[in-house]
Design an enzyme around this catalytic site. Structure first.
Site, PDB file in Angstrom:
ATOM      1  N   ARG A 276       0.858  -1.175   0.000  1.00 33.99           N
ATOM      2  CA  ARG A 276       0.000   0.000   0.000  1.00 33.99           C
ATOM      3  C   ARG A 276       0.891   1.220   0.000  1.00 33.99           C
ATOM      4  O   ARG A 276       1.986   1.227   0.573  1.00 33.99           O
ATOM      5  CB  ARG A 276      -0.939   0.023   1.227  1.00 33.99           C
ATOM      6  CG  ARG A 276      -2.087  -0.971   1.141  1.00 33.99           C
ATOM      7  CD  ARG A 276      -3.056  -0.617   0.009  1.00 33.99           C
ATOM      8  NE  ARG A 276      -4.177  -1.542  -0.081  1.00 33.99           N
ATOM      9  CZ  ARG A 276      -4.207  -2.622  -0.842  1.00 33.99           C
ATOM     10  NH1 ARG A 276      -3.135  -2.954  -1.548  1.00 33.99           N
ATOM     11  NH2 ARG A 276      -5.284  -3.379  -0.896  1.00 33.99           N
ATOM     12  N   GLU A 305      -3.334   7.564  -4.142  1.00 29.08           N
ATOM     13  CA  GLU A 305      -3.758   7.167  -5.484  1.00 29.08           C
ATOM     14  C   GLU A 305      -5.248   7.462  -5.702  1.00 29.08           C
ATOM     15  O   GLU A 305      -6.047   7.388  -4.754  1.00 29.08           O
ATOM     16  CB  GLU A 305      -3.446   5.689  -5.731  1.00 29.08           C
ATOM     17  CG  GLU A 305      -4.104   4.711  -4.791  1.00 29.08           C
ATOM     18  CD  GLU A 305      -3.627   3.278  -5.035  1.00 29.08           C
ATOM     19  OE1 GLU A 305      -4.496   2.435  -5.300  1.00 29.08           O
ATOM     20  OE2 GLU A 305      -2.404   3.004  -4.957  1.00 29.08           O
ATOM     21  N   HIS A 331      -1.786   0.427  -9.828  1.00 28.94           N
ATOM     22  CA  HIS A 331      -2.350  -0.508  -8.837  1.00 28.94           C
ATOM     23  C   HIS A 331      -3.034  -1.678  -9.555  1.00 28.94           C
ATOM     24  O   HIS A 331      -4.222  -1.950  -9.366  1.00 28.94           O
ATOM     25  CB  HIS A 331      -3.353   0.204  -7.916  1.00 28.94           C
ATOM     26  CG  HIS A 331      -3.593  -0.543  -6.635  1.00 28.94           C
ATOM     27  ND1 HIS A 331      -4.072   0.051  -5.493  1.00 28.94           N
ATOM     28  CD2 HIS A 331      -3.415  -1.859  -6.303  1.00 28.94           C
ATOM     29  CE1 HIS A 331      -4.196  -0.842  -4.525  1.00 28.94           C
ATOM     30  NE2 HIS A 331      -3.799  -2.008  -4.997  1.00 28.94           N
TER      31      HIS A 331
END
Length: 376
Positions: A276, A305, A331
């Site tokens: 993360r 993000e 991602h």
């Protein structure tokens, strides 16, 4: 309002309240993203559930529709794709029969601020921690190769026309003028977080003849005996050449990879993050790369993000073949057909257990193991 048992006489109620408890109580599964596999909704409908969503504001929708509020038994969210339903914090107390919130995937960062509310309401929260582990580990190795072997830089070198232009192109000699990269067998890999994903990363790296070290809170009983254990991220970074961040990130380990860890990794080091974004101090990372204190990084996740630190974007756009070698991805580590199928299966197993069979959840998020969502 609780529906009257069949055959019993319900007390008189205003007409507006009657819709809250329809005679045939529907089971609604609310989904916050349209990106689920087609057979996911079909499996739920086969059990008699209605699938609803996504809606612009779940709280507003439930306030306007008492039947919806009464019938929602489960909410499914997909972190980073739809995420937590807008208005969920306001909607929670309006959903009297909500029993379960499923996070589609291993991540549940967006649910962290709501876990206390879920606990107070007896709502279970689950995720699918191992469902995408292999696919994310594949992505970690792809990022590792991309930055250590300058794959993206080499691609741009060819596409620019510099390779065939000889000395007439501005970048003709730049790509070749820097020291040759080391092969993976000459690099030591440090895995920060030897969990489901971290173990898969280490196993794949072993096939490249890399030495493996790892850092957990405690030595892992599942670790290969050849893996070297380090008690702190700083000690691991001091030892390794490539640091892969694979731990479960939450508020307790925000910026666990900070300026000191990056300095320990050293000017020849590389960082790969498939965990993360909040695990890495992005400002410190950008500064280390810009100042030549780190050779490169491969990032699939970012602290805010889809917004990316502007200095990382600038460094990633470099096309002259010079370091730092920065590879950025949206991602997407767990976005494969196999991972989506595995995650859908894990979510369905939790829904079937809690909502339809009144059994404890299969994979509660850490810290919520004692909240089952079960009803008498």
């Amino acid at each position: 309002m609780t529906p009257s048992p069949p055959g019993s006489q319900a007390p008189a109620a205003p007409a507006a309240a009657a819709v809250v408890a329809p005679a045939n109580d529907a089971v609604i599964i609310y989904v916050q993203s349209p990106a689920f596999p087609p057979d996911f909704a079909a499996a739920l409908r086969a059990r008699g559930a209605r699938v609803v969503g996504p809606l612009p504001d779940l709280a507003a929708a439930t306030e306007a529709d008492p039947v919806l509020a009464h019938c929602v038994r489960c909410i499914v969210n997909m972190e980073g794709v739809g995420g937590v339903p807008p208005g969920l914090s306001r909607a929670l107390p309006l959903l009297p029969n909500l029993r379960l919130i499923c996070c589609y995937g291993s991540g549940f960062n967006e649910m962290l601020p709501l876990l206390d509310d879920c606990r107070a309401l007896g709502v279970a929260v689950t995720h699918s921690p191992a469902a995408n582990a292999g696919c994310v580990a594949d992505h970690a190795l792809a990022l590792l190769l991309a930055c250590t072997r300058r794959i993206v830089a080499g691609d741009r070198f060819v596409l620019s026309g510099a390779w065939g232009a000889g000395g007439t192109h501005a970048h003709a000699t730049t790509f070749r003028s820097f020291p040759k990269p080391r092969g993976l067998a000459d690099l030591r890999l440090g895995v920060l977080g030897l969990g489901a994903i971290g173990r898969q990363v280490a196993r794949r790296a072993t096939a490249f003849d890399m030495q493996i070290g790892y850092c957990n809170r405690n030595p892992s009983p599942n670790a290969d005996p050849s893996y070297q254990y380090f008690p702190t991220p700083l000690a691991l970074a001091t030892w390794c050449d490539v640091l892969v961040v694979a731990l479960r990130s939450d508020a307790t380990n925000r910026h666990i990879v900070d300026a000191a860890v990056l300095a320990a990794l050293g000017p020849a080091g590389f960082l790969v993050n498939i965990s993360r974004g909040l695990a890495v101090d992005e400002a410190a990372l950008a500064a280390a790369l810009a100042q030549g204190k780190l050779t490169g990084c491969g990032l699939d996740v970012f602290e805010h993000e889809p917004r990316v630190h502007p200095d990382l974007l600038r460094l990633g756009a470099n096309d002259d073949g010079a370091p730092p070698y920065v590879v950025l991805q949206p991602h997407s580590g767990g976005r494969t057909e196999r991972a989506f199928k595995n995650m859908a299966t894990a979510v369905l197993e939790n829904i079937f257990a809690v909502v339809f069979e009144n059994r404890p959840p299969i994979s509660p998020v850490p810290g919520m193991e004692d909240v089952t969502g079960l009803r008498p």
